[in-house]
Scaffold this motif. Structure first.
Motif, PDB file in Angstrom:
ATOM      1  N   THR A 137      35.249  91.671  14.371  1.00 26.05           N
ATOM      2  CA  THR A 137      36.326  92.702  15.013  1.00 26.05           C
ATOM      3  C   THR A 137      36.340  91.791  16.346  1.00 26.05           C
ATOM      4  OG1 THR A 137      34.436  94.399  15.031  1.00 26.05           O
ATOM      5  CG2 THR A 137      36.434  94.851  16.585  1.00 26.05           C
ATOM      6  N   SER A 295      39.853 104.718  20.928  1.00 32.96           N
ATOM      7  CA  SER A 295      38.942 105.221  19.651  1.00 32.96           C
ATOM      8  C   SER A 295      38.766 106.375  19.376  1.00 32.96           C
ATOM      9  CB  SER A 295      38.467 103.836  19.108  1.00 32.96           C
ATOM     10  OG  SER A 295      38.224 104.181  17.206  1.00 32.96           O
ATOM     11  N   THR A 299      32.800 102.527  17.876  1.00 34.90           N
ATOM     12  CA  THR A 299      33.122 101.158  18.364  1.00 34.90           C
ATOM     13  C   THR A 299      33.371 100.565  17.151  1.00 34.90           C
ATOM     14  OG1 THR A 299      30.777 101.312  17.073  1.00 34.90           O
ATOM     15  CG2 THR A 299      30.531 100.734  19.652  1.00 34.90           C
ATOM     16  N   ILE A 301      36.185  99.588  15.489  1.00 36.34           N
ATOM     17  CA  ILE A 301      37.380  99.191  16.013  1.00 36.34           C
ATOM     18  C   ILE A 301      37.779  98.772  15.159  1.00 36.34           C
ATOM     19  CG2 ILE A 301      39.488  98.405  17.361  1.00 36.34           C
ATOM     20  CD1 ILE A 301      37.940  98.581  19.514  1.00 36.34           C
ATOM     21  N   ALA A 305      39.282 102.475  10.704  1.00 34.04           N
ATOM     22  CA  ALA A 305      39.900 103.265  11.934  1.00 34.04           C
ATOM     23  C   ALA A 305      40.586 103.636  10.929  1.00 34.04           C
ATOM     24  CB  ALA A 305      39.875 102.174  12.950  1.00 34.04           C
ATOM     25  N   VAL A 310      44.286 103.504  16.776  1.00 33.12           N
ATOM     26  CA  VAL A 310      43.403 102.454  18.444  1.00 33.12           C
ATOM     27  C   VAL A 310      44.897 102.077  18.915  1.00 33.12           C
ATOM     28  CG1 VAL A 310      42.019 100.945  19.013  1.00 33.12           C
ATOM     29  CG2 VAL A 310      41.971 101.400  16.756  1.00 33.12           C
TER      30      VAL A 310
END
Length: 379
Positions: A137, A295, A299, A301, A305, A310
């Motif tokens: 991430t 989001s 968590t 992201i 997604a 986002v």
């Protein structure tokens, strides 16, 4: 530069969940991935299982099948070993390849606890292979954008930041059979180490590390029914020892864009949020304004997604205006499934020679995350 010859551990035909198949394989089989990597071997629980996976994914008859980590480690035609198995077999599965001096990419968590993670990191330093842990991430474009906004000073120095988060998985009084190991913290894979672990890594990557911190954890629903994923029939009743509520309050280390004494407050729990409430809201308060990131997928992201925005919003205190900051995937990433996009970026950076400085996480940096989590889970 010639393609890197890669071996995959954990690409299974029969697995109920396949992170290797969903997140790694799409990039490696894309035109871009094939220019940079060549899949030369698979390691599964048996040589036969590896061969079935090779045939299932149509990887080619020349791809070698292994059932032994030591046999894979002895293959001189393998440059990089990627491991995406359940965390409690990471150590034994990848140690021989590290011992052989190969480069190794291990999905997060690196190992089931900080001690074993530190042993792998020390061995990798001794043997000289490059290492990467799948805390991808950090290189997701939304996080890259937030970090660049802070570094540009758009809101001035950070004076505080707070996060309210929930994972969309679990949180009730039952869990599917395939994830029952989430209820035993000795295994090392659970919502705290995975969902919270990924989150706290990109938070610290963006606003910096804690100078001091205090945590509070709770097990709200200790009694859990293990159920069949298809029929929902109860197979067993288990007492969980894994917290489903985590609260951390601490003071950040000062930096060029973080003020002395700035706080980072995190509240995380398993289960869906209250209807109409987003499962991930992160605000960063600065001297001149604030940034909010949210989001609908919690968590994850950079990995979960697809089809969900986002948004990154900036509130300018001087004008009172709020504007949305645009971010986007690179064109080649758009062609990949969502779970493969940040992983693909990591592979690109590794091929180009970048590890820690490029946003990738080496074993030593992953050990620091393990130490933090172990201190919380094993007080």
């Amino acid at each position: 530069m010639a393609p890197i010859r890669i071996a995959l551990i954990g690409l299974s035909q029969s697995a109920k969940t396949s992170w290797a198949g969903d997140a790694h394989l799409p990039y490696l089989l894309s035109d871009r991935g094939r220019e940079r990597y060549t899949i030369v071997a698979l390691l599964n629980s048996t040589e036969q299982a590896a061969r079935r996976a090779i045939e299932h994914y149509e990887l080619g008859a020349d791809v070698k099948s292994y059932g032994s980590p030591h046999d894979l480690a002895a293959d001189p035609h393998v440059d990089l070993v990627m491991c995406a198995t359940r965390v409690d077999v990471h150590y034994d599965t990848i140690r021989p390849s590290i011992e052989a001096g190969k480069d190794v990419f291990v999905e997060w968590p690196l190992a089931e606890n900080a001690q074993r993670a530190a042993e792998l990191a020390a061995l990798a330093r001794e043997k000289g292979g490059r290492t990467v842990v799948g805390l991808q991430t950090r290189v997701a474009p939304a996080i890259v954008k937030v970090k660049s906004l802070l570094e540009s000073g758009v809101v001035g120095k950070v004076v505080s930041s707070e996060v309210t988060a929930a994972t969309l998985y679990g949180g009730g009084d039952s869990i599917s059979e395939g994830l029952a190991y989430f209820l035993d913290k000795k295994v090392g894979g659970n919502p705290v180490t995975i969902a919270f672990g990924h989150m706290i890594d990109f938070l610290h990557h963006t606003v910096g590390e804690y100078a001091t911190a205090h945590s509070h954890l709770q097990i709200q629903r200790p009694q859990q029914s293990v159920v069949d994923a298809d029929t929902r029939a109860t197979l067993a009743t288990v007492t969980s020892n894994v917290p489903d509520l985590v609260s951390v309050h601490g003071t950040l280390q000062p930096s060029p864009y973080v003020a002395e004494g700035a706080s980072l407050l995190i509240n995380f729990r398993t289960g869906p949020p209250f209807p109409g409430t987003l499962p991930f809201i992160w605000t960063i308060h600065g001297e001149k304004g604030e940034i909010r990131i949210s989001s609908e997928r919690g968590t994850f992201i950079g990995a979960d997604a697809s089809g969900f925005p986002v948004p990154i919003e900036v509130h300018d205190y001087a004008t009172g205006e709020v504007h949305r900051v645009k971010w986007e995937w690179e064109e080649w990433q758009e062609a990949l499934p969502i779970r493969a996009r940040s992983i693909g970026k990591g592979y690109d950076l590794f091929y180009q020679g970048g590890v820690e400085g490029g946003g990738l996480v080496e074993f030593d940096a992953a050990v620091a995350r393990h130490v933090l989590l172990d201190a919380m889970l094993w007080p």
